[in-house]
Design a protein around this motif. Structure first.
Motif, mmCIF file in Angstrom:
data_model
loop_
_atom_site.group_PDB
_atom_site.id
_atom_site.type_symbol
_atom_site.label_atom_id
_atom_site.label_comp_id
_atom_site.label_asym_id
_atom_site.label_seq_id
_atom_site.Cartn_x
_atom_site.Cartn_y
_atom_site.Cartn_z
ATOM 1 N N PRO A 166 60.091 -25.639 14.197
ATOM 2 C CA PRO A 166 61.009 -25.911 15.304
ATOM 3 C C PRO A 166 62.358 -25.210 15.246
ATOM 4 O O PRO A 166 63.016 -25.058 16.270
ATOM 5 C CB PRO A 166 61.181 -27.431 15.261
ATOM 6 C CG PRO A 166 60.824 -27.816 13.866
ATOM 7 C CD PRO A 166 59.832 -26.815 13.383
ATOM 8 N N PHE A 167 62.783 -24.795 14.062
ATOM 9 C CA PHE A 167 64.059 -24.090 13.940
ATOM 10 C C PHE A 167 64.021 -23.279 12.656
ATOM 11 O O PHE A 167 63.207 -23.524 11.765
ATOM 12 C CB PHE A 167 65.254 -25.061 13.954
ATOM 13 C CG PHE A 167 65.158 -26.148 12.919
ATOM 14 C CD1 PHE A 167 65.623 -25.955 11.628
ATOM 15 C CD2 PHE A 167 64.574 -27.367 13.240
ATOM 16 C CE1 PHE A 167 65.520 -26.955 10.674
ATOM 17 C CE2 PHE A 167 64.466 -28.375 12.292
ATOM 18 C CZ PHE A 167 64.935 -28.164 11.008
ATOM 19 N N GLU A 168 64.912 -22.317 12.581
ATOM 20 C CA GLU A 168 64.978 -21.445 11.406
ATOM 21 C C GLU A 168 65.232 -22.279 10.151
ATOM 22 O O GLU A 168 66.111 -23.143 10.130
ATOM 23 C CB GLU A 168 66.082 -20.409 11.584
ATOM 24 C CG GLU A 168 66.069 -19.355 10.505
ATOM 25 C CD GLU A 168 67.081 -18.250 10.748
ATOM 26 O OE1 GLU A 168 67.510 -17.651 9.747
ATOM 27 O OE2 GLU A 168 67.419 -17.993 11.909
ATOM 28 N N GLY A 169 64.445 -22.019 9.131
ATOM 29 C CA GLY A 169 64.577 -22.741 7.876
ATOM 30 C C GLY A 169 63.652 -23.935 7.745
ATOM 31 O O GLY A 169 63.508 -24.493 6.667
ATOM 32 N N ALA A 170 63.037 -24.323 8.853
ATOM 33 C CA ALA A 170 62.103 -25.455 8.805
ATOM 34 C C ALA A 170 60.752 -24.981 8.274
ATOM 35 O O ALA A 170 60.360 -23.830 8.479
ATOM 36 C CB ALA A 170 61.925 -26.049 10.202
ATOM 37 N N PRO A 171 60.018 -25.867 7.623
ATOM 38 C CA PRO A 171 58.661 -25.519 7.193
ATOM 39 C C PRO A 171 57.711 -25.599 8.382
ATOM 40 O O PRO A 171 58.078 -26.088 9.459
ATOM 41 C CB PRO A 171 58.335 -26.621 6.181
ATOM 42 C CG PRO A 171 59.120 -27.788 6.666
ATOM 43 C CD PRO A 171 60.394 -27.213 7.229
ATOM 44 N N LYS A 172 56.477 -25.142 8.179
ATOM 45 C CA LYS A 172 55.463 -25.307 9.215
ATOM 46 C C LYS A 172 55.123 -26.788 9.301
ATOM 47 O O LYS A 172 54.860 -27.437 8.281
ATOM 48 C CB LYS A 172 54.212 -24.490 8.902
ATOM 49 C CG LYS A 172 53.152 -24.606 9.991
ATOM 50 C CD LYS A 172 52.066 -23.558 9.876
ATOM 51 C CE LYS A 172 51.022 -23.977 8.886
ATOM 52 N NZ LYS A 172 49.814 -23.120 8.941
ATOM 53 N N LEU A 173 55.163 -27.317 10.514
ATOM 54 C CA LEU A 173 54.935 -28.731 10.744
ATOM 55 C C LEU A 173 53.748 -28.943 11.678
ATOM 56 O O LEU A 173 53.471 -28.094 12.529
ATOM 57 C CB LEU A 173 56.186 -29.382 11.365
ATOM 58 C CG LEU A 173 57.479 -29.243 10.580
ATOM 59 C CD1 LEU A 173 58.668 -29.713 11.399
ATOM 60 C CD2 LEU A 173 57.388 -30.013 9.260
ATOM 61 N N CYS A 174 53.111 -30.048 11.520
ATOM 62 C CA CYS A 174 52.029 -30.484 12.397
ATOM 63 C C CYS A 174 52.646 -31.380 13.465
ATOM 64 O O CYS A 174 53.386 -32.313 13.137
ATOM 65 C CB CYS A 174 51.011 -31.252 11.558
ATOM 66 S SG CYS A 174 49.766 -32.098 12.499
#
Length: 181
Positions: A166-174
């Motif tokens: 969802p934003f820079e620095g975030a991990p891949k999320l489900c």
């Protein structure tokens, strides 16, 4: 099998947020102690707490056993201006992503302190937060790599609708959704 201790499930709203802020941060710090997640630090997490608790529809449940906080869950309804669905892949149809401010409740955080994990506390906190919600569905994001947590939510009826960063620095999320009606 032992019966879980009774939990005191306390409800809080937007007006209560300043009074529970430190508690939310302290429980988070304990739960994420030693984590290498760059977003798990207190200062970073405080930004999320402040963002969500600023919503007029903010709702939070904190569970206690005696005077000890067990864990909590919080979130708020998605506004019509939300970007929640913008980076979900595969892209979802507009009929799914269109928000009104009353359609979807976003469950931002659910965490339980180590002594109470595996006791059913997380489900009880989750259900208390969602009980009586007027929205038609709830959504959440969970780390893609956390297979056990994703499976837990799947067992509660959530269905995966895609993945997102969802934003820079975030991990891949489900990205997952649970119908409330």
């Amino acid at each position: 099998m032992t019966t879980p201790a009774p939990l005191d499930l306390r409800q809080y709203g937007h007006a209560d947020a300043p009074g529970i802020r430190v508690l939310l941060l302290d429980v988070h710090d304990e739960v994420y102690e030693g984590s290498d997640d760059p977003l798990a630090g207190r200062d970073e997490f405080a930004k999320f707490v402040d963002h969500w608790s600023a919503h007029p529809g903010f709702a939070c449940v904190v569970a206690y056993e005696g005077d000890q906080p067990v864990g909590y869950a919080y979130g708020a309804p998605l506004s019509s201006a939300t970007t929640w669905w913008a980076k979900v892949t595969p892209a979802l149809p507009e009929v799914f992503t269109s928000e009104t401010g009353t359609r979807t409740f976003a469950l931002s955080e659910l965490m339980v302190r180590a002594p109470w994990r595996g006791t059913g506390a997380s489900r009880r906190i989750h259900d208390a937060l969602l009980e009586g919600r007027p929205e038609e569905r709830v959504t959440l994001l969970v780390h893609w790599d956390h297979c056990k947590v994703r499976a837990l939510y799947g067992g509660w009826g959530y269905r995966t609708v895609g993945e997102t960063v969802p934003f820079e620095g975030a991990p891949k999320l489900c990205a997952a959704v649970l119908d409330l009606r």
